[in-house]
Enzyme design. Sequence first.
Site, PDB file in Angstrom:
ATOM      1  N   VAL A 130       0.833  -1.198   0.000  1.00 19.46           N
ATOM      2  CA  VAL A 130       0.000   0.000   0.000  1.00 19.46           C
ATOM      3  C   VAL A 130       0.867   1.247   0.000  1.00 19.46           C
ATOM      4  O   VAL A 130       0.582   2.225  -0.704  1.00 19.46           O
ATOM      5  CB  VAL A 130      -0.951  -0.004   1.217  1.00 19.46           C
ATOM      6  CG1 VAL A 130      -1.576   1.364   1.442  1.00 19.46           C
ATOM      7  CG2 VAL A 130      -2.061  -1.044   1.030  1.00 19.46           C
ATOM      8  N   GLU A 131       1.938   1.219   0.757  1.00 19.94           N
ATOM      9  CA  GLU A 131       2.772   2.403   0.905  1.00 19.94           C
ATOM     10  C   GLU A 131       3.556   2.743  -0.357  1.00 19.94           C
ATOM     11  O   GLU A 131       3.557   3.893  -0.791  1.00 19.94           O
ATOM     12  CB  GLU A 131       3.749   2.221   2.076  1.00 19.94           C
ATOM     13  CG  GLU A 131       3.090   2.193   3.440  1.00 19.94           C
ATOM     14  CD  GLU A 131       2.477   3.523   3.824  1.00 19.94           C
ATOM     15  OE1 GLU A 131       2.854   4.557   3.237  1.00 19.94           O
ATOM     16  OE2 GLU A 131       1.612   3.527   4.707  1.00 19.94           O
ATOM     17  N   THR A 132       4.257   1.759  -0.929  1.00 19.16           N
ATOM     18  CA  THR A 132       5.203   2.080  -2.008  1.00 19.16           C
ATOM     19  C   THR A 132       5.194   1.081  -3.153  1.00 19.16           C
ATOM     20  O   THR A 132       6.137   1.037  -3.936  1.00 19.16           O
ATOM     21  CB  THR A 132       6.645   2.146  -1.451  1.00 19.16           C
ATOM     22  OG1 THR A 132       7.016   0.861  -0.928  1.00 19.16           O
ATOM     23  CG2 THR A 132       6.772   3.195  -0.372  1.00 19.16           C
TER      24      THR A 132
END
Length: 347
Positions: free
Chosen positions: A137-139
């Site tokens: 989700v982040e990167t």
Amino acid sequence: MTVINARGRRLKHWGAALVMVAPLLGMSGMAKAAPDGFAPATHPETAKLVDELVAKGLDRDRVTELMNQADYSQKVLDAMSRPAEGHLRWDQYRAIFMKESRIEAGVKFIAEHRETFDRAQAEYGVPPEVIAAIIGVETFFGKHTGTHRVIDSLSTLAFDHPRRGTFFRGELAAFLQLTLEQGIDPLSIKGSYAGAMGYPQFIPTSYQAYAVDFDGDGVRDLWHNPVDAIGSVGNYFARHGWKAGAPVVSAADGPGTPPSSVTFNKTKKPYMSVSALEAAGVQVAVDVAGNTQVIPLALDLKQGYRYAVGYDNFYVITRYNHSHMYAMAVDELSRAIKRRLEDGGAG
């Protein structure tokens, strides 16, 4: 990342907004002329920060040189005013992350680092698919770690954010201390517009507090080392109370309009009993003791609502990013990755 409250980062490229900063940062009235800069000789607040860092053992000339090169960014302030969690429905937000490409990339990421994920689960109790979902989700598993120079983002937010300047001033100080102590050029580090960095998008104070050297090479490197990133996310969750083997979310059924007697979507420790929730007309779809405390969730769709309840582990995910939609996206992506692995998607 207890952190944070606000990481509203541009979701087209990388996941949700803030290791660690999310709904804290809604803003208005950001129109403002760019200041001359952050040169300590002319900017008294920057001069104070330099003095504080020198008192902690950093070299005055080096810190002064760095702040002379920090640039103001109106784009950072503008981006902070519109985190995706603040204006998207749940179905729109979900669609950003629940794509076949991200699920397959998560399966591949776990396969490539299976020993590391297994070791993180043994040490911290956090399943591989949950750690992978955070990084996904982040990167997008390290592919999109940010395009803003962190020193510019944090300097702008530290001295020009209308409400959270003190918070970001602490992040700027932590960033300079962290990078200089590790022999890293602070001018070379890029991240989100909120100053989050690396595979897991930790903000600097979270990096200091929760990053671990998981491969034993003597360096805690979340910028380039997926092994350290995997271990650090596991450590972050464990330190915030993750319960191994405990549920995260259960589905529920409810009326067309959320009952007004229930407070939904609060990202705080479970605060309503199942029995009270069911008395209000929202039925949990699994057999749960009536005295179990949950977080009632009403997720807005194009038509109607989807109901669910979050448990203690759901709350832990919101310590990474203070958004109920973020936590739901992480949970759904982790389940999809796990199903694909169980179906033989990877070794």
